[in-house]
Design a protein around this motif. Structure first.
Motif, mmCIF file in Angstrom:
data_model
loop_
_atom_site.group_PDB
_atom_site.id
_atom_site.type_symbol
_atom_site.label_atom_id
_atom_site.label_comp_id
_atom_site.label_asym_id
_atom_site.label_seq_id
_atom_site.Cartn_x
_atom_site.Cartn_y
_atom_site.Cartn_z
ATOM 1 N N SER A 91 -11.774 -7.224 -0.597
ATOM 2 C CA SER A 91 -12.199 -8.102 0.491
ATOM 3 C C SER A 91 -12.726 -9.395 -0.104
ATOM 4 N N GLY A 92 -12.620 -10.415 0.647
ATOM 5 C CA GLY A 92 -13.094 -11.716 0.168
ATOM 6 C C GLY A 92 -12.185 -12.289 -0.893
ATOM 7 N N GLU A 93 -12.753 -13.031 -1.799
ATOM 8 C CA GLU A 93 -11.983 -13.682 -2.853
ATOM 9 C C GLU A 93 -12.073 -12.902 -4.152
ATOM 10 N N LEU A 94 -10.988 -12.938 -4.916
ATOM 11 C CA LEU A 94 -10.968 -12.347 -6.255
ATOM 12 C C LEU A 94 -11.045 -13.481 -7.265
ATOM 13 N N SER A 95 -11.959 -13.362 -8.190
ATOM 14 C CA SER A 95 -12.049 -14.387 -9.230
ATOM 15 C C SER A 95 -10.994 -14.106 -10.298
ATOM 16 N N ALA A 96 -10.770 -15.055 -11.167
ATOM 17 C CA ALA A 96 -9.759 -14.924 -12.229
ATOM 18 C C ALA A 96 -10.031 -13.687 -13.075
ATOM 19 N N ASN A 97 -8.959 -12.980 -13.435
ATOM 20 C CA ASN A 97 -9.001 -11.773 -14.271
ATOM 21 C C ASN A 97 -9.788 -10.619 -13.657
ATOM 22 N N SER A 98 -9.967 -10.605 -12.350
ATOM 23 C CA SER A 98 -10.633 -9.478 -11.683
ATOM 24 C C SER A 98 -9.585 -8.677 -10.911
ATOM 25 N N SER A 99 -9.990 -7.540 -10.423
ATOM 26 C CA SER A 99 -9.035 -6.691 -9.697
ATOM 27 C C SER A 99 -9.739 -5.978 -8.546
ATOM 28 N N CYS A 100 -8.942 -5.401 -7.695
ATOM 29 C CA CYS A 100 -9.440 -4.550 -6.618
ATOM 30 C C CYS A 100 -8.440 -3.409 -6.450
ATOM 31 N N THR A 101 -8.827 -2.406 -5.679
ATOM 32 C CA THR A 101 -7.987 -1.210 -5.547
ATOM 33 C C THR A 101 -7.589 -0.984 -4.099
ATOM 34 N N ILE A 102 -6.311 -0.672 -3.909
ATOM 35 C CA ILE A 102 -5.776 -0.300 -2.597
ATOM 36 C C ILE A 102 -5.155 1.087 -2.772
ATOM 37 N N LYS A 103 -5.609 2.044 -1.973
ATOM 38 C CA LYS A 103 -5.048 3.398 -2.044
ATOM 39 C C LYS A 103 -4.253 3.669 -0.777
ATOM 40 N N VAL A 104 -3.050 4.228 -0.979
ATOM 41 C CA VAL A 104 -2.203 4.582 0.158
ATOM 42 C C VAL A 104 -1.854 6.062 0.070
ATOM 43 N N ARG A 105 -1.538 6.648 1.200
ATOM 44 C CA ARG A 105 -1.150 8.059 1.263
ATOM 45 C C ARG A 105 0.181 8.169 2.001
ATOM 46 N N TYR A 106 1.030 9.041 1.470
ATOM 47 C CA TYR A 106 2.320 9.322 2.094
ATOM 48 C C TYR A 106 2.103 10.454 3.089
ATOM 49 N N ASN A 107 2.369 10.205 4.373
ATOM 50 C CA ASN A 107 2.070 11.149 5.451
ATOM 51 C C ASN A 107 3.303 11.609 6.207
ATOM 52 N N ALA A 108 4.422 11.802 5.557
ATOM 53 C CA ALA A 108 5.641 12.215 6.266
ATOM 54 C C ALA A 108 5.441 13.590 6.894
ATOM 55 N N THR A 109 6.012 13.785 8.080
ATOM 56 C CA THR A 109 5.937 15.070 8.767
ATOM 57 C C THR A 109 7.313 15.686 8.985
#
Length: 182
Positions: free
Chosen positions: A18-36
């Motif tokens: 969220s917000g701004e990422l400064s140079a050489n920084s990172s953030c994490t996004i996790k996704v889940r596969y929910n096929a039925t």
């Protein structure tokens, strides 16, 4: 700012971006596969900021359902007397490389003489070689019979229900007087 998936089978589970990422920084996004349902599904994860797409990544997943096998082809209770219980177990086994999701159990026709005594199947996902057990009891409060199917509701591409026939009947007990000759 937004993070979206182009397919409902892919869901966002966590996001600390969220917000701004400064140079050489990172953030994490996790996704889940929910096929039925069985099949191969693709999606594009899109990260946007101020109406501009700043990153995209392709995601692919597949789900293959297994073949269910039942421990018996029918449940035939012996001749029963009124209030005499008869129990049987039905084992569901996954005999293939895919998975089987068991959504629930069922009697095709309801009867007060029928009940489930145990259920290790409902809500379970069976992988190759795994089994679950459904216990069934028949007990008639009065003279009668029942003919129905008992089985499992599945989430599968090929089979929604797998079941076996059940037949049972009860009659009044006969009083037998045995006389010993003297």
């Amino acid at each position: 700012d937004s993070i979206t998936s182009s397919n409902a089978y892919w869901g966002l589970t966590a996001n600390n971006c969220s917000g701004e990422l400064s140079a050489n920084s990172s953030c994490t996004i996790k996704v889940r596969y929910n096929a039925t349902r069985s099949g191969k599904y693709t999606s594009t994860l899109k990260i946007s900021s101020q109406s501009m797409v700043i990153a995209r990544t392709a995601m692919t997943g597949s789900l293959q359902y297994g073949a269910p096998a039942l421990s018996q082809t029918s449940i035939n209770a012996p001749a029963l007397f009124i209030n005499q219980p008869y129990t049987s177990s039905l084992v569901l086994t996954n005999t293939s490389a895919g998975i089987i999701k068991v959504l629930g159990t069922l009697f095709e026709k309801e009867s007060s003489a029928l009940q489930f005594t145990s259920d290790t199947c409902t809500g379970v996902t069976l992988t190759t070689g795994q089994s679950c057990v459904l216990g069934v009891q028949v007990q008639f409060p009065a003279e009668g019979s029942v003919e129905t199917n008992v089985g499992f509701k599945l989430s599968s591409a090929n089979t929604d229900v797998v079941a076996v026939g059940l037949f049972a009947a009860a009659s009044p007990a006969k009083n037998i007087l045995l006389v010993d000759p003297v």
